[in-house]
Scaffold this motif. Sequence first.
Motif, PDB file in Angstrom:
ATOM      1  N   PRO A   9       0.735  -0.967   0.323  1.00 45.71           N
ATOM      2  CA  PRO A   9      -0.001   0.248  -0.152  1.00 45.71           C
ATOM      3  C   PRO A   9       0.629   0.886  -0.171  1.00 45.71           C
ATOM      4  N   VAL A  11       2.157   4.527   1.835  1.00 43.67           N
ATOM      5  CA  VAL A  11       2.695   4.691   2.465  1.00 43.67           C
ATOM      6  C   VAL A  11       2.230   6.757   2.979  1.00 43.67           C
ATOM      7  N   THR A  12       1.692   6.926   3.494  1.00 43.04           N
ATOM      8  CA  THR A  12       1.719   8.056   3.826  1.00 43.04           C
ATOM      9  C   THR A  12       2.864   9.134   5.033  1.00 43.04           C
ATOM     10  N   GLY A  14       2.171   9.983   7.814  1.00 37.49           N
ATOM     11  CA  GLY A  14       1.663   9.465   9.378  1.00 37.49           C
ATOM     12  C   GLY A  14       1.886   8.426   8.880  1.00 37.49           C
ATOM     13  N   ARG A  15       0.919   7.337   8.363  1.00 32.52           N
ATOM     14  CA  ARG A  15       1.122   5.899   8.808  1.00 32.52           C
ATOM     15  C   ARG A  15       2.443   5.406   8.741  1.00 32.52           C
ATOM     16  N   ARG A  16       3.795   6.031   8.332  1.00 35.83           N
ATOM     17  CA  ARG A  16       4.570   5.172   8.555  1.00 35.83           C
ATOM     18  C   ARG A  16       5.042   6.500   9.848  1.00 35.83           C
ATOM     19  N   VAL A  18       3.341   6.606  12.690  1.00 37.13           N
ATOM     20  CA  VAL A  18       2.935   5.656  13.249  1.00 37.13           C
ATOM     21  C   VAL A  18       3.186   4.196  13.371  1.00 37.13           C
ATOM     22  N   GLY A  19       3.747   3.581  11.931  1.00 42.95           N
ATOM     23  CA  GLY A  19       4.723   2.389  12.212  1.00 42.95           C
ATOM     24  C   GLY A  19       6.213   2.628  12.662  1.00 42.95           C
ATOM     25  N   VAL A 261       2.714  -4.241  10.955  1.00 48.75           N
ATOM     26  CA  VAL A 261       3.574  -2.832  10.729  1.00 48.75           C
ATOM     27  C   VAL A 261       4.334  -3.151   9.995  1.00 48.75           C
ATOM     28  N   ARG A 263       4.756  -4.024   6.700  1.00 53.83           N
ATOM     29  CA  ARG A 263       4.395  -4.571   5.007  1.00 53.83           C
ATOM     30  C   ARG A 263       4.464  -2.729   5.003  1.00 53.83           C
ATOM     31  N   THR A 264       3.994  -1.577   5.527  1.00 52.09           N
ATOM     32  CA  THR A 264       4.113  -0.441   5.911  1.00 52.09           C
ATOM     33  C   THR A 264       4.782   0.070   5.917  1.00 52.09           C
ATOM     34  N   ILE A 265       6.126  -0.382   7.072  1.00 59.12           N
ATOM     35  CA  ILE A 265       7.901   0.533   6.754  1.00 59.12           C
ATOM     36  C   ILE A 265       8.554  -0.281   6.539  1.00 59.12           C
TER      37      ILE A 265
END
Length: 321
Positions: A9, A11-12, A14-16, A18-19, A261, A263-265
């Motif tokens: 996905p 990654v914004t 903000g999401r980074r 939080v991760g 997390v 997959r996000t970071i």
Amino acid sequence: MTRTAPLPPAVTAGRRLVGVVLAVTSGVALAVQSRINGELSVRLDDPIGAALISFGSGLLLLTVLVPLLPAGRAGLRHLRDGLRDRRIRPWQCIGGMCGGFLVATQGLTVPTLGVAVFIVAVVAGQSSSSLMVDRAGAGPAGPQPVTVPRLAGAILTVCAVLIAVGDRIGHPSALALAVLPLLAGLGIAWQQAINGHVRVVSGSAMVAGLVNFVTGTAVLLLAFAASALLRGVPSHLPAGPWWLYVGGTLGIVFIAVGAAVVRTIGVLLLGLGMIAGQVTGALLIDALLPAGAGTPGWNTVLGAALTLLAVGVAVVPARRS
């Protein structure tokens, strides 16, 4: 027909953020778990038995919770379908073997090395392995480039270990013990990567944790059986305090957050966030509640500071992207 995996996905910032915060929190949980399992190992006089209690308690908790929750039951069905459709392979479900080895090394080495030296050794293996795992694209975030800052960060963490154990040069047995958490750190990155695949296919971090604890407990059961043949079983369990038996719960936090997390970071940034939590948490624990190894010396503090510097160096490309 071969099915292609879904793209990671977008990654914004903000999401980074939080991760990374969650990764730091799970790193602190690992540092606390290391101290708890080290103390349990001393009181039980059986490092493998202590590791089995820790991992087994986490498995027991997840075995009860996952089937009770609708998301857990759905995750188990999705994982079953993923294995049948070959969207995930059986070897991608054995990351818990590395987790079992990590927990075993806590009981074997923390009473002698202290939490800080243990964590710094784990960090050296973890950061180096994260580079290779990310470069190979083993995690669900896909291939990540090996840049000069990332490579420099990995080298700095190795230097940090050498500084942190510098006062033990005259004690070969202690140096040999430091090799065990170093090897455990090498396995952490691979464990996080394949647990992330289980999380993606199942859609549940708790299912990924359950699979992890099943394989880890199986390995520790075999190790405990071999140990029992050689030295017998512990005559009794420590009566208390209660916190001796919460290591498995903290392990669930560590595994579930990583699976959620990664997959996000990505594996490297996840590892770096965990490293920051591990190092700072370990120093505070050893300073406030020193174990048999005593309070951290100047070289351990310097090694920990160098580790955090390495994190800062290696994370620069991730910020720019």
